[in-house]
Motif scaffolding. Structure first.
Motif, PDB file in Angstrom:
ATOM      1  N   ASN A 284      53.555  15.792  25.233  1.00  0.00           N
ATOM      2  CA  ASN A 284      53.486  16.374  23.889  1.00  0.00           C
ATOM      3  C   ASN A 284      54.856  16.820  23.383  1.00  0.00           C
ATOM      4  OD1 ASN A 284      53.736  18.419  25.726  1.00  0.00           O
ATOM      5  ND2 ASN A 284      52.251  19.778  24.784  1.00  0.00           N
ATOM      6  N   PRO A 285      55.800  15.850  23.292  1.00  0.00           N
ATOM      7  CA  PRO A 285      57.100  16.242  22.732  1.00  0.00           C
ATOM      8  C   PRO A 285      56.940  16.634  21.267  1.00  0.00           C
ATOM      9  CG  PRO A 285      56.948  13.871  22.901  1.00  0.00           C
ATOM     10  CD  PRO A 285      55.733  14.414  23.567  1.00  0.00           C
ATOM     11  N   PHE A 286      57.843  17.485  20.777  1.00  0.00           N
ATOM     12  CA  PHE A 286      57.841  17.825  19.364  1.00  0.00           C
ATOM     13  C   PHE A 286      58.448  16.670  18.583  1.00  0.00           C
ATOM     14  CE2 PHE A 286      58.809  22.043  21.467  1.00  0.00           C
ATOM     15  CZ  PHE A 286      57.479  22.423  21.517  1.00  0.00           C
ATOM     16  N   PRO A 287      58.040  16.493  17.343  1.00  0.00           N
ATOM     17  CA  PRO A 287      58.635  15.402  16.547  1.00  0.00           C
ATOM     18  C   PRO A 287      60.063  15.752  16.114  1.00  0.00           C
ATOM     19  CG  PRO A 287      56.981  16.580  15.266  1.00  0.00           C
ATOM     20  CD  PRO A 287      56.984  17.192  16.620  1.00  0.00           C
ATOM     21  N   LYS A 288      60.918  16.008  17.079  1.00  0.00           N
ATOM     22  CA  LYS A 288      62.308  16.364  16.823  1.00  0.00           C
ATOM     23  C   LYS A 288      63.187  15.491  17.717  1.00  0.00           C
ATOM     24  CE  LYS A 288      61.062  21.283  16.454  1.00  0.00           C
ATOM     25  NZ  LYS A 288      61.598  21.665  15.157  1.00  0.00           N
TER      26      LYS A 288
ATOM     27  N   ALA B 118      48.080  19.763  20.874  1.00  0.00           N
ATOM     28  CA  ALA B 118      48.920  19.591  22.055  1.00  0.00           C
ATOM     29  C   ALA B 118      50.349  20.026  21.763  1.00  0.00           C
ATOM     30  CB  ALA B 118      48.890  18.130  22.497  1.00  0.00           C
ATOM     31  N   MET B 119      50.818  19.716  20.546  1.00  0.00           N
ATOM     32  CA  MET B 119      52.180  20.099  20.172  1.00  0.00           C
ATOM     33  C   MET B 119      52.321  21.617  20.130  1.00  0.00           C
ATOM     34  SD  MET B 119      53.642  17.780  17.135  1.00  0.00           S
ATOM     35  CE  MET B 119      53.735  16.038  17.406  1.00  0.00           C
TER      36      MET B 119
ATOM     37  N   GLU C 193      54.114   6.075  15.761  1.00  0.00           N
ATOM     38  CA  GLU C 193      55.231   5.673  16.611  1.00  0.00           C
ATOM     39  C   GLU C 193      54.955   5.807  18.095  1.00  0.00           C
ATOM     40  OE1 GLU C 193      59.293   6.669  15.411  1.00  0.00           O
ATOM     41  OE2 GLU C 193      58.375   7.436  13.588  1.00  0.00           O
ATOM     42  N   GLN C 194      53.891   6.520  18.455  1.00  0.00           N
ATOM     43  CA  GLN C 194      53.631   6.702  19.885  1.00  0.00           C
ATOM     44  C   GLN C 194      53.054   5.499  20.502  1.00  0.00           C
ATOM     45  OE1 GLN C 194      51.513  10.207  20.889  1.00  0.00           O
ATOM     46  NE2 GLN C 194      52.423  11.388  19.252  1.00  0.00           N
TER      47      GLN C 194
ATOM     48  N   ASN D 128      64.716  10.626  17.684  1.00  0.00           N
ATOM     49  CA  ASN D 128      63.440  11.315  17.734  1.00  0.00           C
ATOM     50  C   ASN D 128      62.758  11.076  19.079  1.00  0.00           C
ATOM     51  OD1 ASN D 128      60.692  12.171  17.318  1.00  0.00           O
ATOM     52  ND2 ASN D 128      61.125  12.078  15.124  1.00  0.00           N
TER      53      ASN D 128
ATOM     54  N   LEU E 230      59.755  11.082  19.801  1.00  0.00           N
ATOM     55  CA  LEU E 230      58.523  10.291  19.747  1.00  0.00           C
ATOM     56  C   LEU E 230      58.808   8.809  19.943  1.00  0.00           C
ATOM     57  CD1 LEU E 230      56.544  11.990  16.836  1.00  0.00           C
ATOM     58  CD2 LEU E 230      56.224  12.227  19.290  1.00  0.00           C
TER      59      LEU E 230
ATOM     60  N   TYR F 232      64.708  23.703  22.727  1.00  0.00           N
ATOM     61  CA  TYR F 232      63.742  24.489  21.945  1.00  0.00           C
ATOM     62  C   TYR F 232      63.501  25.879  22.532  1.00  0.00           C
ATOM     63  CZ  TYR F 232      59.490  25.790  19.471  1.00  0.00           C
ATOM     64  OH  TYR F 232      58.567  26.461  18.716  1.00  0.00           O
TER      65      TYR F 232
ATOM     66  N   VAL G 160      57.581  24.203  14.755  1.00  0.00           N
ATOM     67  CA  VAL G 160      56.905  22.977  15.177  1.00  0.00           C
ATOM     68  C   VAL G 160      55.875  22.537  14.133  1.00  0.00           C
ATOM     69  CG1 VAL G 160      55.394  21.935  16.900  1.00  0.00           C
ATOM     70  CG2 VAL G 160      57.225  23.450  17.621  1.00  0.00           C
TER      71      VAL G 160
ATOM     72  N   ARG H 116      54.229   8.915  10.806  1.00  0.00           N
ATOM     73  CA  ARG H 116      55.127   9.667  11.670  1.00  0.00           C
ATOM     74  C   ARG H 116      54.359  10.335  12.803  1.00  0.00           C
ATOM     75  NH1 ARG H 116      58.761  14.640   9.815  1.00  0.00           N
ATOM     76  NH2 ARG H 116      59.734  14.973  11.816  1.00  0.00           N
TER      77      ARG H 116
END
Lengths: 546, 347, 311
Positions: free
Chosen positions: C142-146, B225-226, B346-347, C203, C205, C154, B244, B342
């Motif tokens: 689906n955000p990036f882990p940033k 998905a990312m 966390e979601q 972040n 997330l 982005y 990414v 990570r």
């Protein structure tokens, strides 16, 4: 596809005509790879740099090719900058590219500085200067100009150095403080390898039209080359050993169909021998059916080593598989996540990474004194079993985890006890994965030398197979009327990987062919385990995905 | 939960099975330590008890047996640690810190003087060279397999890398000894047969498959998905990979590199065969084309003739190796745990 | 179109058999009459040029015929909902509009999709350009882990439109101010600014699911698209977050062409201007004003689906 490919002039989704750029840059990529390949052949002396070709030498041809690539790339970049081609260059070549190109120019400056100024304090200054300028050009100028200029000039310079013979067949340079002397036979190929790769990368960037697309094309060229290199490594290692080892391995093989005696007996009443004859298939492969000949001119064989390896593997599997599968079962089926499981996990991973020689030391200190104070098969089996254990635990656990919980729930819902569920549902479902892991593990320990060197082996060139089973199963006249064979594992033995080590240790000399043959047999044994393991893993994964 | 409450939670049968079984097994192991001749009888007694108990109470016996197998990994690691340390004690007592920092003479069996400095330097240099080979090439290989390769190429390269992992180290050593060493001596005029450079190169190639496989697992665990999200924003595949996928898989990739380096540190046979195993530092120190010895090849080349303090010094080398590799192993596990939290937690 | 007929007759046959009175309403007569009628049901007309014009689109995944000859025009600056039972091909259709299906190796696509009259399936189309103009929001956030800021910036950064960081500063091309403005504007448009303005460097997330989805919408807006495709954007969210997303979609329609796939008919009825109904076999059965579809559908099958008798 059945799409309308007609283009109108107002298209914004479609970029303009790029066939010329792609043709020229594609040609340069191909030429770069040609230089790279020839450089590789030259390095390994298959095609030495001073080989004469059509009135000139390989070295000069390489130089010429690199000069063409370098010039071509710079010209393409300038053409793009001048707007002759439609490209999408960025403002800058990007930090990664600048670092890469800067490192190249740092090397150029360092080498030139070291050669002309000697390895005094001055060379790093020169290196930093050229490196800095190279990086700065790639960074500051627009992408199409900066990258092609800095990388293209590097290729061009490499080409010129070689084509003019500055670094040619007669060139020699021994850097101070390093016990190495670089000659043209090595220098030219190495330059061709580096400059070829850089040329391919830069030309590929032009091919992609600079910008994100160009960076992608350039990166893919490098990453793809790396993957192809790994394939080539496998093929060349296996191929080389196969070619060199096949002769010695198969020397003296004899086979045929003979008419010979099947059995003979002496019937009590007719005082004469009755002999039954029939066709016999006869096969004799001295290399794997004989020991090392101590006298005479027979063909040296490695049977003791093969038998030793078989015993070691059997013992290690008998020890490690029950322990490993049991531990994996307990961890997945019974234990809750907690301190105990983390401790086991850390220990398992620790055992996995413990160097094999440390296992050997442990065996030497722990098992050898307690098991007859001699190097023995049993000690080797135990130590190799310990090495196999973490592999079995890790792969079995993975396989057990992939069994869906629904299976367990369904069985439990029918009132079946936990252990019964494990036996009848969980284990069978995970068996393919467990077995695959065991096969791969066997491949690993079968090729392991260091531990058995310390705890199992003694005679480097054994003539006789270690007699583990003595006597055989037979009936006797006294109580209990059966005699089981004596199994004696507490004796030293050779093993395939050790056999190879022993030959090297004894000095190859006239045993060189024997060594290649041994290497091939070892490789065949280990690789067939791996091939079966890898193939079955692919097969079962595919089945699972469906 | 304390041990007592845990035991209390078990029923009577399992306590009986576990109690007697544990006593018998402990006795068996202890007897092997002090009187190996008795071990056989005790092992038979344990086996008979387990067999009988399995007939009577299958469920609890199975559970007990599985628990015993699980403790085996911990026990083995403990035994390895203890026996290495115990055998290293004499030399540590004799030499003290000289073992780790001593200077010339480094390793003199006639004077009974032992310093591991040349070996540690040899291991350090070969490992650095190996890491320089294995880390970038390995990560690039992993990126190729999981991100770039079209289906057909993946199906060739991935099994090929796994097969590469199968080539025994002695075979690499043999090739280095018979082909690369003469090449280096002939074409590059090396004074010695064998050099740190060649050893590091060969060990790097050997560590490559480990890095590729573990890093590939890490990259593949980044959710699609990312990657699709980046693709839908118009990023090229390579931009998606570098900005990414790789950052998200960074911990896993570092763990892969650490594991690969750990493998390189412990690699024995290639180093033993390729190096000259000279127990001195190369001169000058930075001469990577020089000849010296590594911790692993020290053990493999001297175990046979060693006794007394020298034997103990080999175990000291083993301890240094063991501690280093354990550090890498535990470090990579911590990193991997962080990555899992990570990406998943966390979601 | 023969395959369409077979499916349709097959589905309608039992209704006819069980309920003779409905004969007048059903459209079981095979042949040309039926086909013309179906074409009329999907032939939704509106003033002005369509933003997206899809013609005869077929998609196959291996042997699976996922989309069956779909043609529809999508008007600009409005919300078009795609509804239908799961597996009906509505998501596949959506992914054809920005060529995300190209990422699936096994997919084969036939037909034509025109964006502002320009074919997106012709040779040489720049996918980067296409996806800049046709953005997409996915089912699960689906955000990036940033950081939140990095997520929003982005796209523009990757397209070389924003230069930040060390190199840009060295070269004097630093666009940090523009970036700041773009991040704020995008987050405001996505109705997320007030909630995150003080923690742009945290972040992404760490946000809640609904916030993450709005962040993904903001991330998409930052690229400056003309069309926004949304694939069940609220299906993973709770009712409160869902209603926020729905409000947002309605606002976006003022400036953007929005195409939303949804499994919730109520949601389609609430937010969309026109609705297209896909039914099994990957065919578009009816396409019309949303009110018309939900109050008085032409097709018996659509009516059955909407009233819950089928699907």
């Amino acid at each position: 596809m059945s799409f309308d490919t007609e283009r109108s002039s107002t298209d914004t989704l479609v970029s303009g005509d790029s066939s010329t750029r792609e043709l020229v840059s594609g040609g340069l990529v191909a030429l770069s790879f040609a230089s790279f390949t020839v450089g590789l052949l030259a390095l390994f002396q298959y095609l030495p740099a001073d080989t004469p070709v059509a009135g000139t030498t390989v070295s000069t041809l390489l130089g010429a090719a690199l000069t063409v690539v370098g010039t071509g790339v710079v010209v393409l970049g300038a053409a793009s900058y001048g707007g002759l081609f439609e490209t999408e260059p960025g403002h800058t070549g990007g930090l990664a590219s600048a670092v890469f190109v800067g490192a190249l120019w740092f090397a150029v400056g360092g080498l030139v500085g070291a050669q002309t100024l000697g390895l005094s304090t001055a060379w790093p200054v020169v290196a930093l200067l050229t490196g800095g300028v190279g990086a700065a050009v790639a960074l500051v100028a627009r992408e199409d100009l900066g990258v092609t200029l800095s990388a293209g000039l590097f290729v061009l310079l490499s080409g010129l150095v070689v084509v003019t013979g500055l670094v040619g067949p007669g060139w020699r340079w021994g850097p101070e403080n390093f016990s190495v002397v670089l000659t043209g036979a090595v220098g030219v190929p190495v330059i061709a390898l580096f400059a070829g790769l850089v040329g391919a990368w830069t030309a590929a960037r032009v091919y992609g039209g600079f910008g994100p697309q160009g960076r992608q094309t350039g990166a893919y060229v490098l990453v793809g080359t790396n993957a192809a290199g790994m394939l080539a490594l496998l093929v060349s290692v296996v191929g080389f050993i196969a070619v060199r080892g096949f002769g010695p391995m198969t020397e003296g093989i004899k086979y045929g169909l003979f008419w010979g005696p099947w059995t003979w007996f002496n019937p009590p009443l007719v005082d004469t021998w009755v002999i039954l004859e029939g066709p016999i298939v006869w096969f004799y492969w001295p290399f794997v059916m004989e020991g090392y000949t101590t006298v005479g001119s027979g063909i040296d064989g490695i049977l003791p080593a093969i038998v030793g390896t078989v015993w070691l593997v059997v013992g290690a599997v008998a020890l490690a598989v029950p322990l490993g599968v049991g531990a994996a079962l307990f961890l997945t089926e019974y234990a809750d996540e907690g301190r105990f499981t983390s401790l086991v996990e850390i220990s398992t991973n620790g055992l996995w990474s413990t160097p094999s020689i440390v296992y050997g030391l442990f065996g030497l200190a722990f098992f050898v004194p307690r098991l007859g104070n001699t190097n023995s098969l049993l000690a080797g089996q135990l130590v190799l079993g310990f090495m196999l254990l973490p592999l079995v635990v890790i792969t079995s656990r993975e396989s057990l985890k992939s069994v869906p919980d629904e299976y367990r729930d369904a069985s439990a819902a029918l009132g079946v006890s936990k252990w019964e569920t494990i036996k009848s549902v969980v284990l069978p479902a995970s068996l393919p994965g467990v077995i695959t892991g065991i096969i791969l593990g066997i491949g690993r320990i079968a090729g392991e030398t260091a531990p058995i060197l310390l705890v199992t082996t003694s005679d480097p060139f054994p003539a006789e197979v270690a007699g583990v089973i003595q006597g055989g199963f037979r009936f006797t006249s006294a109580f209990p009327f059966v005699a089981v064979p004596d199994v004696n594992l507490v004796q030293s033995s050779s093993a395939l990987p050790y056999q190879l080590f022993a030959v090297i240790g004894a000095g190859l000399g006239e045993n060189l062919d024997f060594a290649w043959g041994t290497a091939l047999v070892l490789l065949l044994v280990v690789m067939s385990f791996y091939a079966v393991g890898v193939a079955s893993r692919i097969y079962f994964r595919r089945k699972l995905d469906q | 939960m304390s041990v007592a409450t845990r035991l209390g939670g078990l029923d009577r049968n399992s306590r009986i099975v576990g109690g007697i079984g544990t006593v018998l097994l402990t006795l068996t192991i202890l007897s092997f330590l002090v009187a190996p001749a008795l071990t056989g009888y005790l092992a038979v007694a344990f086996a008979l008890f387990v067999a009988g108990s399995y007939v009577v109470d299958e469920e609890n016996t199975a559970r007990f047996l599985l628990f015993v197998t699980t403790t085996s990994t911990v026990l083995i690691l403990a035994f390895i640690t203890v026996y290495l340390l115990v055998n290293a004690v004499p030399v540590v007592r004799e030499m003290g810190l000289y073992l780790l920092v001593g200077s010339d003479p480094f390793w003199d069996t006639s004077a009974n003087t032992y310093s591991l400095v040349p070996m540690m330097w040899g291991t350090f240099v070969t490992t650095i060279i190996a890491a320089l080979v294995a880390a970038p090439l390995g990560v690039a290989g992993a990126v190729f397999i999981s991100e770039i390769a079209p289906g057909w190429a993946r199906e060739i390269v991935k099994p090929a890398v796994e097969m590469l992992a199968g080539i025994p180290s002695i075979v690499y050593g043999f090739i280095g000894y018979t082909l690369i060493n003469p090449f280096m001596q002939g074409e590059l005029s090396l004074p010695d047969y064998g050099s740190l450079f060649v050893t590091g190169l060969v060990i790097g190639i050997m560590a490559l498959p480990t890095v590729v496989s573990v890093a590939e697992d890490a990259i593949a665990s980044v959710p699609d998905a990312m990657k699709n999200g980046a693709g839908a924003l118009g990023a090229t595949d390579w931009q998606t990979t570098t900005s990414v996928t790789l950052p998200a898989a960074f911990s896993g990739i570092s763990a892969a590199v650490l594991l690969g380096v750990g493998r390189a540190v412990g690699e024995t046979m290639a180093a033993t065969v390729i190096l000259g195993n000279v127990t001195n530092l190369p001169d000058p120190l930075m001469d990577v084309f020089g000849n010296t010895i590594t911790l692993t090849s020290l053990i493999a080349s001297q175990y046979g003739a060693a006794s007394g303090l020298q034997f103990s010094a080999l175990f000291a080398a083993g301890v240094v190796l063991f501690v280093t590799v354990m550090g890498f192993s535990i470090g990579s596990q911590l990193i991997e745990r962080r990555m899992r939290q990570r990406l998943g937690g966390e979601q | 179109m023969s395959e369409t007929d077979v499916t349709q007759t097959g589905t309608d046959a039992p209704t006819t058999a069980n309920d003779p009175q409905s004969e007048t309403q059903t459209h079981t007569t095979a042949g040309e009459t039926d086909e013309r009628t179906q074409e009329e049901w999907t032939n939704f007309t509106f003033p002005g040029e369509p933003k997206l014009a899809v013609e005869d689109l077929d998609v196959y995944y291996g042997d699976d015929h996922a989309l069956n000859g779909v043609s529809m025009d999508i008007p600009r600056e409005s919300v078009t909902a795609l509804i239908g039972p799961s597996g009906c091909g509505k998501s596949t259709f959506l992914r054809c509009l920005n060529r995300m299906n190209d990422r699936i190796n096994a997919a084969r696509i036939d037909g034509s999709v025109k964006l502002d009259g320009e074919e997106i399936y012709q040779e040489g189309v720049d996918l980067v350009e296409l996806r800049k103009r046709v953005g997409m929001v996915f089912q699960a956030p689906n955000p990036f882990p940033k950081s939140i800021r990095d997520n929003i910036a982005y796209g523009p950064r990757k397209h070389g439109e924003l230069n930040t960081g060390l190199v840009a500063r060295l070269l004097g091309r630093d666009d940090s101010d523009e970036e700041e403005a773009l991040v704020e504007q995008s987050l405001r448009q996505a109705a997320l600014w007030d909630e995150v303005k003080d923690r742009l460097d945290d972040n992404a997330l760490g946000l809640s699911g609904g916030q993450q989805q709005r962040l993904c919408i903001a991330r998409c807006l930052a690229v400056g698209p003309e069309v926004i495709l949304m694939d069940e954007p609220a299906s993973a969210l709770d009712p409160v977050a869902t209603s926020k997303i729905e409000d947002l979609i309605e606002d976006l329609a003022e400036d953007y062409t929005v195409v939303v796939v949804t499994h919730s008919m109520q949601q389609a009825a609430r937010i969309s201007d026109q609705t297209a109904v896909f039914l099994t076999g990957g065919e578009l059965v009816e396409y019309d004003d949303t009110d018309k579809i939900f109050e008085n559908p032409e097709s018996q099958r659509v009516e059955d689906y909407i009233t819950g008798k089928f699907g």
